[in-house]
Scaffold this active site. Structure first.
Site, PDB file in Angstrom:
ATOM      1  N   SER A 143       7.522  -3.025  -3.350  1.00  0.00           N
ATOM      2  CA  SER A 143       8.178  -1.757  -3.651  1.00  0.00           C
ATOM      3  C   SER A 143       9.399  -2.027  -4.508  1.00  0.00           C
ATOM      4  O   SER A 143      10.067  -3.059  -4.344  1.00  0.00           O
ATOM      5  CB  SER A 143       8.615  -1.057  -2.361  1.00  0.00           C
ATOM      6  OG  SER A 143       9.492   0.014  -2.631  1.00  0.00           O
ATOM      7  N   TYR A 156      13.648  -2.008   5.282  1.00  0.00           N
ATOM      8  CA  TYR A 156      12.443  -1.836   4.474  1.00  0.00           C
ATOM      9  C   TYR A 156      12.511  -2.679   3.212  1.00  0.00           C
ATOM     10  O   TYR A 156      11.554  -3.389   2.853  1.00  0.00           O
ATOM     11  CB  TYR A 156      12.258  -0.363   4.110  1.00  0.00           C
ATOM     12  CG  TYR A 156      11.069  -0.105   3.208  1.00  0.00           C
ATOM     13  CD1 TYR A 156       9.777  -0.168   3.703  1.00  0.00           C
ATOM     14  CD2 TYR A 156      11.249   0.197   1.861  1.00  0.00           C
ATOM     15  CE1 TYR A 156       8.688   0.058   2.881  1.00  0.00           C
ATOM     16  CE2 TYR A 156      10.172   0.439   1.030  1.00  0.00           C
ATOM     17  CZ  TYR A 156       8.893   0.360   1.542  1.00  0.00           C
ATOM     18  OH  TYR A 156       7.813   0.579   0.719  1.00  0.00           O
TER      19      TYR A 156
END
Length: 248
Positions: A143, A156
């Site tokens: 990501s 995350y």
């Protein structure tokens, strides 16, 4: 005359029942691969995806496992071997996203994210690689958050930075076996996970910051995944490729 990029190949895609994973399953099937749709809990969506692929002339089967459970992962890949006889491509797409400030997080938040995003990837790769011959491909999904430094995203983002680090290390380790390991880093992409994890105003801000002026679609990521799984990408390994519309 068109040539299917992945004719005769077998691909396993984790998190293959929805979002980016589902788009990769569809694209791989169109390119001639037999698809193992790996899922954790969304049984209906996984079977619907398989039925969709079969209805269009493709080959697909579903396989379930809790990716944080080493025994379950080993059993799932044994079932894939039994069903297809081999594995050429692994896409480590399954992941969870949860954004919390430091004070609101805690060990449970950390473990929940790392257990799937990092441990799950490690266990799946460890189980899959012995099934691969030279010319195999491992593709990890990261990501843009890994490098963006966004507030409330520390856990995350750290999990996705770990994915990118593992990609580089495994590429070095597995290169002697003729297996490539690469990573795709999507920017803001229209998925259920995005809708659930990122407030609408943040999505709008990121869309405005994207040079190509739109939110990415799962198919945008699937196109890159198809290239990396093909022989055209045979000289690419250890790389993290941003598929982000230019968003930094």
């Amino acid at each position: 005359m068109t040539t299917e990029l992945l004719s005769g190949k077998v691909a396993a895609i984790t998190g293959g029942s929805r979002g980016i994973g589902a788009a990769i399953c569809r694209r791989y099937a169109r390119e001639g691969a037999a698809v193992a749709i790996c899922y954790s809990s969304n049984t209906g969506a996984a079977h619907n995806m398989a039925a969709e692929i079969v209805a269009t002339g493709g080959v697909a089967r579903v396989f379930q496992a809790d990716l944080t459970d080493s025994g379950a992962v080993e059993s799932m890949f044994a079932s894939i071997r039994e069903a297809f006889g081999k594995l050429d491509i692994l896409v480590n797409n399954a992941g969870v996203a949860e954004f919390l400030p430091l004070a609101a997080g805690g060990p449970e938040h950390f473990d929940r994210i790392f257990s799937v995003n990092v441990r799950g990837l490690y266990l799946c790769t460890r189980a899959a690689v012995p099934m691969m011959a030279a010319g195999g491909h491992v593709i990890n999904i990261s990501s843009g958050a890994a490098r963006a430094g966004g507030a409330n995203a520390s856990v995350y983002a750290a999990s996705k930075a770990a994915v990118e680090a593992m990609t580089a290390c495994l590429a070095t380790e597995l290169g002697h076996s003729g297996i490539t390991v690469n990573c795709i880093s999507p920017g803001i992409t229209r998925t259920d996970m995005l809708a659930q994890a990122v407030p609408a105003e943040i999505q709008a801000m990121l869309e405005k910051q994207t040079p190509l002026g739109r939110v990415g679609e799962p198919e945008d990521i699937a196109d890159v995944a198809a290239f990396l799984a093909s022989s055209d990408a045979r000289w690419i390994t250890g790389q993290t490729i941003a598929a982000s519309g230019g968003l930094k």
